[in-house]
Scaffold this active site. Structure first.
Site, PDB file in Angstrom:
ATOM      1  N   HIS A 123      -2.996   3.484 -16.411  1.00 57.95           N
ATOM      2  CA  HIS A 123      -3.189   2.104 -16.870  1.00 57.95           C
ATOM      3  C   HIS A 123      -4.654   1.693 -16.934  1.00 57.95           C
ATOM      4  O   HIS A 123      -4.958   0.503 -16.941  1.00 57.95           O
ATOM      5  CB  HIS A 123      -2.396   1.137 -15.968  1.00 57.95           C
ATOM      6  CG  HIS A 123      -0.904   1.323 -16.086  1.00 57.95           C
ATOM      7  ND1 HIS A 123       0.001   0.821 -15.181  1.00 57.95           N
ATOM      8  CD2 HIS A 123      -0.154   1.963 -17.028  1.00 57.95           C
ATOM      9  CE1 HIS A 123       1.244   1.145 -15.544  1.00 57.95           C
ATOM     10  NE2 HIS A 123       1.170   1.844 -16.652  1.00 57.95           N
ATOM     11  N   THR A 195       5.755   2.222  -5.760  1.00 56.59           N
ATOM     12  CA  THR A 195       5.998   1.662  -7.102  1.00 56.59           C
ATOM     13  C   THR A 195       7.445   1.206  -7.216  1.00 56.59           C
ATOM     14  O   THR A 195       8.346   1.854  -6.667  1.00 56.59           O
ATOM     15  CB  THR A 195       5.639   2.679  -8.211  1.00 56.59           C
ATOM     16  OG1 THR A 195       6.034   2.123  -9.477  1.00 56.59           O
ATOM     17  CG2 THR A 195       6.296   4.042  -8.031  1.00 56.59           C
TER      18      THR A 195
END
Ligand code: OAD
Length: 256
Positions: A123, A195
């Protein structure tokens, strides 16, 4: 050693024999360094801010100064943060196994600061900036003293500097995706750490690893959609669990 955070003997054996290990990390990996996660109901960034007003190309077009300032505050918070024992345990794990791919959704650079090599950033990275039109990198010197709004791009007149992170609705950097997909297909042992396993394509990586016969271990204080498929789930924090697992692995390797 905290017994409840120990890998089972068969899994430790598999980790000890793994030729290639993949580690996927998310915002929970950085939580113990004082960086808020996204989806925590109280402290998460998306509980306090609307992502569509701050983390989309449309939001930046509408109000570049607001988006820039928000990222500037996050940049300063990240700059004050230090890696924790879990980050350091992953550095040690990389030295103990033949090959380890560290794939992160985090943009804070803490894995690299701890000393991990070849970190694959899915990201982007909040410390870098790029041109909003050409997406070419913009140096820190060019940005000097622009806390209130983004400076113009050095490349095109109508371009602005923007954070080099992936926003909602944007595609991920192709090279990073290719690296991550290849690691998922190749690994024989996979860790999913911190996550929620909700955002794709990152969330698909452990599933690809499983399809290719890998073992899967999850480290997360909360249950996730991945939990049921994991060979072992640790309901602890990244630092407390990783330190135990890496010391188990070190003991195994030194006794061989
Ligand atoms: P989330 O905020 O969705 O999830 C963080 C996870 O970490 C949760 O499952 C927590 O239970 C867990 N957690 C919290 N503290 C922890 C600790 N000390 N140790 C281990 N786990 C802990 O973050 P991500 O799953 O990383 O995307 O979010 C994925 C993406 O969504 C982010 O990269 C970001 C966001 O929108 C972009 O910005 C493109």
């Amino acid at each position: 050693m905290t017994v409840e955070f120990k890998l089972t003997e068969p899994l430790l054996e598999r980790l000890g024999q793994a030729r290639h290990v993949m580690v996927l990390t998310g915002a929970g990996m950085s939580a113990e360094s004082g960086i808020p996660t996204f989806r925590d109901a109280q402290t998460g960034l998306w509980a306090k801010f609307k992502p569509e007003e701050l983390a989309t190309p449309e939001a930046f077009e509408l109000n570049p100064a607001r988006v820039w300032q928000w990222y500037e505050e996050r940049r300063q918070q990240v700059a004050r943060a230090q890696p924790h024992a879990g980050h350091r345990a992953l550095v040690k794990m990389q030295r103990l196994v033949p090959s380890l791919s560290l794939i992160t959704q985090n943009v804070d650079g803490l894995h690299q600061l701890a000393g991990s090599q070849d970190v694959c950033e899915l990201h982007g990275n909040i410390h870098r900036s790029k041109c909003s039109v050409t997406h070419r990198p913009i140096s820190r010197e060019w940005l000097a003293d622009s806390p209130h709004g983004p400076p113009h791009s050095p490349y095109v007149r109508h371009g602005l500097a923007r954070p080099d992170v992936v926003w909602f609705g944007e595609v991920l950097p192709q090279e990073a995706v290719d690296t991550a997909m290849a690691a998922a297909a190749r690994c024989t042992f996979c860790f999913s750490i911190g996550t929620t396993s909700l955002v794709h394509p990152a969330a698909s990586l452990p599933l690809i690893a499983l399809e290719h016969g890998s073992a899967l271990v999850e480290i997360n204080p909360s249950e996730t959609p991945l939990s049921l498929q994991a060979d072992q789930c640790f309901r602890g924090t990244a630092s407390e669990v990783l330190t135990v697992i890496v010391s188990q692995l070190r003991d195994l390797k030194t006794n061989r």
